[in-house]
Design a protein around this motif. Structure first.
Motif, PDB file in Angstrom:
ATOM      1  N   SER A  58      54.117  26.232  41.208  1.00 10.75           N
ATOM      2  CA  SER A  58      53.613  26.766  42.466  1.00 10.75           C
ATOM      3  C   SER A  58      53.373  28.274  42.356  1.00 10.75           C
ATOM      4  N   LYS A  59      54.334  28.959  41.771  1.00 13.57           N
ATOM      5  CA  LYS A  59      54.194  30.415  41.611  1.00 13.57           C
ATOM      6  C   LYS A  59      53.016  30.750  40.701  1.00 13.57           C
ATOM      7  N   SER A  60      52.928  29.987  39.634  1.00 12.20           N
ATOM      8  CA  SER A  60      51.863  30.234  38.673  1.00 12.20           C
ATOM      9  C   SER A  60      50.486  30.037  39.309  1.00 12.20           C
ATOM     10  N   GLN A  61      50.368  28.967  40.080  1.00 10.02           N
ATOM     11  CA  GLN A  61      49.065  28.680  40.692  1.00 10.02           C
ATOM     12  C   GLN A  61      48.731  29.717  41.758  1.00 10.02           C
ATOM     13  N   LEU A  62      49.732  30.182  42.450  1.00  7.26           N
ATOM     14  CA  LEU A  62      49.487  31.218  43.461  1.00  7.26           C
ATOM     15  C   LEU A  62      48.992  32.497  42.778  1.00  7.26           C
ATOM     16  N   SER A  63      49.632  32.815  41.689  1.00  7.85           N
ATOM     17  CA  SER A  63      49.257  34.019  40.952  1.00  7.85           C
ATOM     18  C   SER A  63      47.804  33.941  40.473  1.00  7.85           C
ATOM     19  N   LYS A  64      47.463  32.793  39.922  1.00 13.45           N
ATOM     20  CA  LYS A  64      46.094  32.620  39.404  1.00 13.45           C
ATOM     21  C   LYS A  64      45.082  32.619  40.552  1.00 13.45           C
ATOM     22  N   ALA A  65      45.494  32.022  41.679  1.00 10.35           N
ATOM     23  CA  ALA A  65      44.605  32.006  42.842  1.00 10.35           C
ATOM     24  C   ALA A  65      44.324  33.421  43.323  1.00 10.35           C
ATOM     25  N   ARG A  66      45.353  34.209  43.406  1.00  7.56           N
ATOM     26  CA  ARG A  66      45.182  35.600  43.855  1.00  7.56           C
ATOM     27  C   ARG A  66      44.239  36.363  42.910  1.00  7.56           C
ATOM     28  N   LYS A  67      44.463  36.138  41.612  1.00 10.72           N
ATOM     29  CA  LYS A  67      43.648  36.845  40.619  1.00 10.72           C
ATOM     30  C   LYS A  67      42.172  36.498  40.792  1.00 10.72           C
ATOM     31  N   LEU A  68      41.903  35.188  40.935  1.00 12.85           N
ATOM     32  CA  LEU A  68      40.513  34.747  41.105  1.00 12.85           C
ATOM     33  C   LEU A  68      39.900  35.297  42.399  1.00 12.85           C
ATOM     34  N   LEU A  69      40.712  35.295  43.440  1.00 12.68           N
ATOM     35  CA  LEU A  69      40.206  35.792  44.730  1.00 12.68           C
ATOM     36  C   LEU A  69      39.899  37.289  44.654  1.00 12.68           C
ATOM     37  N   GLN A  70      40.780  38.019  44.010  1.00 11.94           N
ATOM     38  CA  GLN A  70      40.555  39.464  43.888  1.00 11.94           C
ATOM     39  C   GLN A  70      39.287  39.737  43.071  1.00 11.94           C
ATOM     40  N   GLU A  71      39.138  38.962  42.006  1.00  7.06           N
ATOM     41  CA  GLU A  71      37.922  39.106  41.194  1.00  7.06           C
ATOM     42  C   GLU A  71      36.690  38.844  42.032  1.00  7.06           C
ATOM     43  N   ARG A  72      36.788  37.755  42.785  1.00  8.00           N
ATOM     44  CA  ARG A  72      35.635  37.359  43.588  1.00  8.00           C
ATOM     45  C   ARG A  72      35.320  38.411  44.655  1.00  8.00           C
ATOM     46  N   LEU A  73      36.350  38.841  45.343  1.00 12.26           N
ATOM     47  CA  LEU A  73      36.129  39.804  46.423  1.00 12.26           C
ATOM     48  C   LEU A  73      35.746  41.172  45.855  1.00 12.26           C
ATOM     49  N   GLY A  74      36.391  41.530  44.746  1.00 14.77           N
ATOM     50  CA  GLY A  74      36.068  42.810  44.122  1.00 14.77           C
ATOM     51  C   GLY A  74      34.658  42.807  43.598  1.00 14.77           C
ATOM     52  N   HIS A  75      34.263  41.661  43.019  1.00 14.58           N
ATOM     53  CA  HIS A  75      32.926  41.537  42.471  1.00 14.58           C
ATOM     54  C   HIS A  75      31.889  41.669  43.566  1.00 14.58           C
TER      55      HIS A  75
END
Lengths: 219, 165
Positions: B147-164
């Motif tokens: 659960s922690k791992s997936q949350l971490s990866k989700a945040r990373k992808l979201l930040q990339e997406r929003l930052g992009h």
């Protein structure tokens, strides 16, 4: 929770989207029938039944015993309603047993209002000879109507179509005609297995028939 | 809305429809964070069927709205469990974000929808619904670590997406 999480959380706080109409249709199909409507139907049907019972009971209250005048005997007149076992009454064994004077007197005597006391009726039944004695069905059905006002008309009709054992007639044990019928039954029942009791009281349209039938029994 | 509780418990169809009219847009919004449009509508149907079936068991010391939201979330999870894989590796991240969104909510919904099912589900449960990892692990049948791992990866992808963007 970090900043990103908070941003999403705040953004979706009041997020709403109207679903298509099909969703409610799907939900409604899966729901059980409207319980309130069912309850309403139940209340209406119970109220209808209660009203029917009350109506029968009220009719029973107003159906006062008729005072039958002294029979006008017309021995030669043909009976309009044939009695299936009438011939038995004219057999040598039973000839003259029926006391018309007694019957007439009893018919003219005011009787107390019949009580729908099933316990008393049951006690009376227990003392009876179990021999099957039948009465005229129409009359018995009429008794049943008086004694059990809530009885369904269909049951009454069924009773009218067949011979009914004496037990049902004795449900009206306190009725004067029932007592008279009982006397006739006991008198004739010694040597016979079946009796057709004559006469119907409480129903004015039958008075003439009673007089006629009593006339045919004159020794 | 609580005034509809009694009639709904009595099976009054009008009250049920009224409750549906009030709550369905909000619950549909929740379902859309987890599932696509058609899937979300199916989960929403199931949620309302369950709400009306279980309304007798609702304890009035809590929030009726909160209770209904929890049922909607659980119906989404049930749908995912039955129809989707929680494994992120079998699902490519689709970038379908454009500038044609009418609101920020629609835009964020599209961004969340671009995540793999497992990431999206854990992120929704943790960040928006407010469950902790132990609760999420028992709800999804995964370990707290996953659960922690997936949350971490989700945040990373979201930040990339929003930052992009």
């Amino acid at each position: 929770m970090n900043e990103l999480d908070q941003h999403f959380k705040n953004s979706f706080k009041d997020f709403t989207v109207s679903p298509s109409d099909q969703v409610w249709k799907n939900v409604e199909q899966q729901l059980p029938p409207n319980r309130q409507k069912s309850s309403l139907r139940l209340i209406i049907s119970v109220a209808s039944m209660a009203a029917s019972v009350a109506l029968f009971f009220t009719l029973g209250l107003f159906e006062q015993p008729q005072v039958v005048p002294t029979p006008h005997i017309i021995p030669s007149q043909d009976l309009s309603i044939p009695l299936p076992s009438e011939s038995m009454l004219s057999t040598p064994e039973t000839q003259g047993v029926v006391d018309v004077d007694l019957a007439t007197q009893e018919l003219l005597t005011p009787a107390p209002r019949p009580k729908n006391d099933r316990r008393e009726a049951a006690a009376t039944l227990a003392t009876l000879d179990p021999k099957t004695v039948l009465f005229e069905p129409t009359m018995v059905a009429s008794f049943a109507l008086v004694k059990s006002p809530s009885m369904h008309p269909r049951v009454i009709n069924q009773l009218s179509d067949q011979k009914v054992p004496i037990r049902l007639a004795y449900d009206a044990a306190t009725d004067r005609l029932s007592r008279w019928m009982g006397k006739q039954a006991r008198a004739l029942g010694e040597n016979t297995t079946e009796v057709v009791a004559i006469g119907v009281v409480n129903w004015s349209q039958k008075k003439h028939d009673i007089q006629q039938r009593l006339a045919t029994l004159t020794p | 809305m609580e005034h509809l509780l009694g009639p709904c418990r009595a099976g009054n169809r009008k009250a049920q429809k009224k409750l549906y009219d009030i709550m369905s847009p909000m619950l549909m919004g929740i379902c859309l964070r987890y599932l696509k449009q058609e899937e979300a509508e199916e989960a929403l149907s199931n949620a309302f069927i369950k709400i009306f079936a279980k309304v007798d068991y609702f304890k009035e010391d809590g929030s009726f709205e909160g209770w209904m939201k929890r049922i909607a979330v659980r119906e989404c999870l049930t749908y995912i469990r039955l129809n989707k894989s929680m494994d992120a590796s079998d699902e490519l991240v689709e970038v379908a974000v454009s500038n044609s969104f009418s609101s920020e909510q629609d835009y964020l919904l599209a961004v969340i929808g671009s995540l793999p099912t497992g990431y999206r589900t854990v992120f929704n449960l943790f960040a928006i619904e407010g469950y902790n990892h132990n609760e999420i692990s028992s709800m999804l049948g995964i370990s707290p670590g996953t659960s922690k791992s997936q949350l971490s990866k989700a945040r990373k992808l979201l930040q990339e997406r929003l930052g992009h963007e």
